[in-house]
Design a protein around this motif. Structure first.
Motif, short mmCIF file in Angstrom:
data_model
loop_
_atom_site.label_atom_id
_atom_site.label_comp_id
_atom_site.label_asym_id
_atom_site.label_seq_id
_atom_site.Cartn_x
_atom_site.Cartn_y
_atom_site.Cartn_z
N SER A 342 11.53 5.16 -5.19
CA SER A 342 12.86 5.32 -4.64
C SER A 342 13.66 4.08 -4.99
CB SER A 342 12.80 5.50 -3.11
OG SER A 342 14.09 5.58 -2.55
N GLY A 343 14.57 4.23 -5.94
CA GLY A 343 15.33 3.08 -6.39
C GLY A 343 14.42 2.04 -7.02
N GLU A 344 14.44 0.85 -6.47
CA GLU A 344 13.63 -0.25 -7.01
C GLU A 344 12.28 -0.37 -6.31
OE1 GLU A 344 14.76 -1.78 -9.63
OE2 GLU A 344 16.59 -0.59 -9.49
N THR A 345 11.94 0.63 -5.50
CA THR A 345 10.68 0.57 -4.73
C THR A 345 9.75 1.68 -5.18
OG1 THR A 345 11.86 -0.31 -2.81
CG2 THR A 345 9.67 0.61 -2.43
N LEU A 375 -7.76 4.88 5.33
CA LEU A 375 -6.35 5.12 5.06
C LEU A 375 -5.81 3.92 4.29
CD1 LEU A 375 -5.23 6.23 8.65
CD2 LEU A 375 -5.83 7.74 6.75
N PHE A 376 -4.94 4.17 3.29
CA PHE A 376 -4.42 3.05 2.51
C PHE A 376 -2.96 3.31 2.15
CE2 PHE A 376 -6.21 6.01 -0.56
CZ PHE A 376 -5.22 6.11 -1.53
N ALA A 377 -2.24 2.22 1.89
CA ALA A 377 -0.84 2.29 1.47
C ALA A 377 -0.53 1.08 0.61
CB ALA A 377 0.09 2.34 2.67
N GLN A 378 0.40 1.27 -0.32
CA GLN A 378 0.78 0.19 -1.21
C GLN A 378 2.26 0.34 -1.55
OE1 GLN A 378 -1.91 -0.58 -4.50
NE2 GLN A 378 -0.21 -1.06 -5.87
N VAL A 379 3.00 -0.77 -1.50
CA VAL A 379 4.43 -0.77 -1.79
C VAL A 379 4.74 -1.91 -2.75
CG1 VAL A 379 6.76 -1.01 -0.84
CG2 VAL A 379 5.01 0.20 0.47
N GLU A 380 5.53 -1.62 -3.78
CA GLU A 380 6.01 -2.64 -4.70
C GLU A 380 7.53 -2.52 -4.81
OE1 GLU A 380 3.99 -2.45 -8.42
OE2 GLU A 380 2.03 -2.94 -7.57
N ASP A 386 13.89 -10.12 -12.16
CA ASP A 386 12.74 -10.93 -12.55
C ASP A 386 11.83 -11.27 -11.38
OD1 ASP A 386 14.40 -12.63 -11.23
OD2 ASP A 386 14.51 -14.15 -12.81
N LEU A 387 11.98 -10.57 -10.24
CA LEU A 387 11.16 -10.86 -9.06
C LEU A 387 10.68 -9.55 -8.43
CD1 LEU A 387 10.01 -12.87 -6.98
CD2 LEU A 387 12.18 -12.67 -5.73
N THR A 388 9.35 -9.41 -8.33
CA THR A 388 8.74 -8.22 -7.73
C THR A 388 7.76 -8.66 -6.65
OG1 THR A 388 8.90 -7.01 -9.82
CG2 THR A 388 7.39 -6.14 -8.16
N LEU A 389 7.84 -8.01 -5.50
CA LEU A 389 6.91 -8.26 -4.40
C LEU A 389 6.09 -7.01 -4.14
CD1 LEU A 389 9.25 -10.17 -1.91
CD2 LEU A 389 7.72 -11.14 -3.65
N ALA A 390 4.83 -7.20 -3.75
CA ALA A 390 3.94 -6.07 -3.49
C ALA A 390 3.11 -6.35 -2.26
CB ALA A 390 3.03 -5.82 -4.69
N ALA A 391 2.82 -5.29 -1.52
CA ALA A 391 1.95 -5.38 -0.35
C ALA A 391 1.11 -4.12 -0.27
CB ALA A 391 2.77 -5.54 0.93
N SER A 392 -0.15 -4.29 0.07
CA SER A 392 -1.04 -3.15 0.24
C SER A 392 -1.94 -3.41 1.43
CB SER A 392 -1.86 -2.89 -1.03
OG SER A 392 -2.58 -4.05 -1.40
N GLY A 393 -2.40 -2.34 2.04
CA GLY A 393 -3.29 -2.46 3.19
C GLY A 393 -4.18 -1.24 3.29
N ARG A 394 -5.34 -1.46 3.85
CA ARG A 394 -6.31 -0.37 3.98
C ARG A 394 -7.07 -0.55 5.28
NH1 ARG A 394 -9.56 2.64 -0.34
NH2 ARG A 394 -11.40 3.45 0.74
N ILE A 395 -7.25 0.56 6.01
CA ILE A 395 -8.07 0.57 7.22
C ILE A 395 -9.28 1.45 6.94
CG2 ILE A 395 -8.20 1.14 9.67
CD1 ILE A 395 -5.21 0.75 9.85
N ASP A 396 -10.46 0.87 7.05
CA ASP A 396 -11.71 1.61 6.86
C ASP A 396 -12.43 1.74 8.19
OD1 ASP A 396 -12.08 2.09 3.89
OD2 ASP A 396 -11.69 -0.07 3.87
N PHE A 397 -12.94 2.93 8.45
CA PHE A 397 -13.68 3.20 9.69
C PHE A 397 -15.15 3.35 9.33
CE2 PHE A 397 -9.39 4.91 9.83
CZ PHE A 397 -8.86 4.29 10.97
N HIS A 398 -15.83 2.21 9.26
CA HIS A 398 -17.22 2.18 8.77
C HIS A 398 -18.17 2.65 9.87
CE1 HIS A 398 -20.86 0.70 6.82
NE2 HIS A 398 -20.14 0.51 5.73
#
Length: 661
Positions: A342-345, A375-380, A386-398
């Motif tokens: 979506s746009g720059e994301t 469950l996982f998600a990732q956003v860039e 010239d600048l890109t930020l990224a974040a990702s996260g994951r929840i595991d139910f072991h």
């Protein structure tokens, strides 16, 4: 099971040449001048990263991903056609560590972290298991690889509990619009032989297919005459068909299956014994079957649906002296995701499930089954051009170690010819009985696991790169801290127990890379510094982590003309390493590993020769591998800190058919 004296290569060679003849065109096409071909390849080169799910170009990816391209893979293919050990070992910050001198088993240490923390994937699928065995690395031929992607540091946010230390993703070659095939025959001065074949081509209607097969043999050898086998013998057969489909709408499907059979023998030679006066053969028979698929379906206005799934089953029959262990490892994996922009994301979200199980017919107390939904998600987001930020996260139910959250944040800044990447990640690892010592000596002396907690790690890195014209250079600073790492401790003269360490394990270091490209020459230099420490014995403070050299360096020079041939010279320096459980020394000697590779192209036939370890460095020239007495965990050998096979010369022929000449 004893090794057969020979491998029947004739059927494999006949089938390979028959397939190649079907793929060959009726008349060879005249090739363009090599200079034009090289320029065309450089202009067309665009590396898309597969392992981070966003499918960005490597230069646009905030997470630092190192890619070994096909050209480099071909160089290493000529050195070791039977496995990928040398391919990854010569990447800065990665070290292939032998874990079982008796069987030649080895695993991949990323930036000083133990090999069990590295997740090995094939096209993003855990086809070699959730925790790849130490022999798995030596059972994968590089014949059909298109590129290899390396992510260093905690990557659980991307791939869950098996990626605490990093990820190595093996990406297969894709069929082109024309049929192509190749066969390779290789032999070594240490009684090793390899035969591999690859065939691929279009099937029509957007479909393509490839088939890879291999037969590999190594004769066993006792180089120092002490009765203990220094080079284990083996016979191995592999086969892997793949199907590819791409629709006009952008939908795609990839399906793969694989089969492997291997018999491997080490330990004492027939009629010889260990210092206690008894023979100790060490054998392992392996059978592995796997299958997987990757599918994508674009949805107009919503994004792209993705689905990945795989299954692997691997049976082992181990012999450790007079103890026989039969067991089976199984892995099931499934993941559904949706990605869009979506746009720059750009974003990705999804659900995953993985089940890893182990069943032993001999020691059932160590059976386990881990089920891990997540469950996982990732956003860039491109904040600026010239600048890109990224974040990702994951929840595991072991199912065994509870709920675990694994985040990762990264940033990319590209001012002119410079690139600056920064990253931080956290992850976890679910302990199993299979630490390095147990893979070498078996389960017979290990007490049942109890009161273990998940191992966790935090990793951070800063990467500064510069590229302009023929010059490319980068400097990376990295740090990892592992809490509750597991270690074996003796409880009796012949018993050990796996425990969590009370303190943390730390690795800090830097990597420096400098590359100069000016056709037809490429020169690459690298240097890695690592300071690794861990808790010592109770009351003794900290100690340097064994088998982690503080200084390593490499220099590689290659001359290559497309369609003519190549010459390569390489030299790798390994500094001193701390040792443990070694009565002969507490610190290893530094050594230099030198090799020369040459290949000449005669139309569709290529002849090659490779001289490896020209200086003849061999650990048994300094000390024995065999211990005076058996360790509490069951091992009969010291840790390997230098090459064990000495100088090796290998040579062979490659035959290419079809495709572009």
């Amino acid at each position: 099971m004893r090794l057969k004296t020979q491998i029947a290569y004739a059927p494999f060679l006949t089938a390979a040449l028959f397939a190649c003849s079907l793929a060959a065109p009726a008349q060879a096409q005249e090739s363009p001048p090599p200079e034009e071909e090289a320029e065309h390849e450089e202009e067309a080169e665009e590396i898309i990263v597969q392992g981070t799910r966003t499918r960005r170009r490597i230069q646009d990816e905030p997470i630092r991903v190192e890619v070994i391209v096909r050209e480099e893979i071909e160089e290493k293919l000529l050195m070791r056609p039977g496995n990928i050990a040398m391919l990854v070992n010569e990447t800065p910050g990665i070290r292939v560590q032998v874990t079982s001198p008796a069987l030649g088993a080895a695993n991949i240490r990323v930036q000083g972290l133990e090999g069990r923390y590295t997740q090995l994937l094939a096209d993003g699928l855990p086809l070699y298991g959730g925790q790849t065995s130490s022999l798995g690395l030596l059972q994968i031929p590089p014949t059909d690889l298109g590129q290899v992607e390396v992510i260093k540091g905690a990557a659980s946010a991307l791939y869950g509990p098996s990626a605490l230390g990093g990820v190595i993703n093996l990406v297969s070659r894709r069929p082109t619009d024309t049929f192509e095939a190749e066969a390779l025959l290789n032999a070594t001065t240490r009684d090793g032989q390899d035969l591999t074949a690859y065939v691929s081509g279009p099937l029509g209607g957007g479909w393509g297919a490839s088939l890879t097969g291999g037969a590999h043999r190594q004769g066993r050898d006792d180089l120092d005459g002490d009765g203990w086998i220094d080079i284990p013998g083996y016979e191995r057969f592999t086969a892997r068909p793949r199907l590819f489909w791409e629709g006009a709408s952008g939908a795609s499907l990839f399906v793969t299956a694989g089969a492997l059979s291997e018999e491997r023998a080490g330990g004492t030679l027939p009629g010889r014994a260990t210092p206690d006066g008894r023979p100790f053969p060490q054998l392992q028979d392996t059978e592995r079957f796997d299958a997987g698929l990757v599918a994508e379906l674009p949805l107009e206005g919503l994004g792209t649906l993705g689905f990945r799934a795989s299954g692997m089953t691997q049976g082992h029959r181990h012999v450790f002296g007079d103890v026989v262990e039969d067991d089976r490892h199984d892995t099931l994996f499934a993941e559904g995701s949706i990605r869009g922009q979506s746009g720059e994301t750009s974003w990705v979200g999804g659900v995953a499930f993985q089940r890893d199980s182990f069943r032993s017919e001999t020691f059932q107390a160590f059976d386990y089954s881990y089920e891990v939904p997540g469950l996982f998600a990732q956003v860039e987001h491109d904040v600026l051009p010239d600048l890109t930020l990224a974040a990702s996260g994951r929840i595991d139910f072991h199912s065994e170690y509870g709920t675990q959250f694994s985040p990762r944040v990264s940033g990319l800044w590209r001012p002119g010819p410079w690139t600056v990447r920064a990253s931080y990640g956290r992850g976890f690892y679910a302990p199993t009985p299979f630490v390095e010592e147990i893979e070498d000596a078996g389960l017979s002396r290990l007490e049942p696991l109890r009161d273990l907690r998940a191992e966790t790690a935090e990793s951070a890195s800063l990467d500064i790169g510069y590229a302009r014209g023929p010059i490319e250079t980068s400097l990376t600073l990295f740090s990892s801290i592992i809490e509750r790492a597991t270690r074996l401790v003796p409880t009796a003269a012949d018993r050990v127990r796996l425990v969590n360490l009370a303190g943390d394990t730390r690795v800090q270091g830097s990597e420096l890379l400098l590359r100069y490209r000016r056709a037809p020459f490429t020169v690459t230099g690298s240097y890695v510094y690592m300071n690794a420490s861990e808790p010592g014995e109770v009351g003794s403070g900290r100690r340097r982590t064994p088998l982690v050299p503080r200084h390593t360096a490499g220099l590689v020079a290659v001359w290559e003309r497309h369609g003519r041939g190549r010459i390569g010279v390489e030299a790798y320096y390994t500094g001193k390493q701390p040792l443990e459980d070694n009565p002969y020394r507490t610190e290893s000697r530094p050594y230099l590993h030198v090799g020369i590779l040459g290949e000449i192209a005669l139309g569709r036939v290529r002849l090659f020769a490779n001289a490896e370890n020209i200086l003849g460095v061999r650990q048994t020239r300094y000390d024995p591998l065999l211990l005076p007495q058996r360790l509490p965990d069951g091992r009969w050998t010291v840790d390997v800190w230098a090459p064990t096979e000495g100088f090796i010369l290998n040579a062979g022929v490659r035959l290419r058919f079809g495709g572009e000449h």
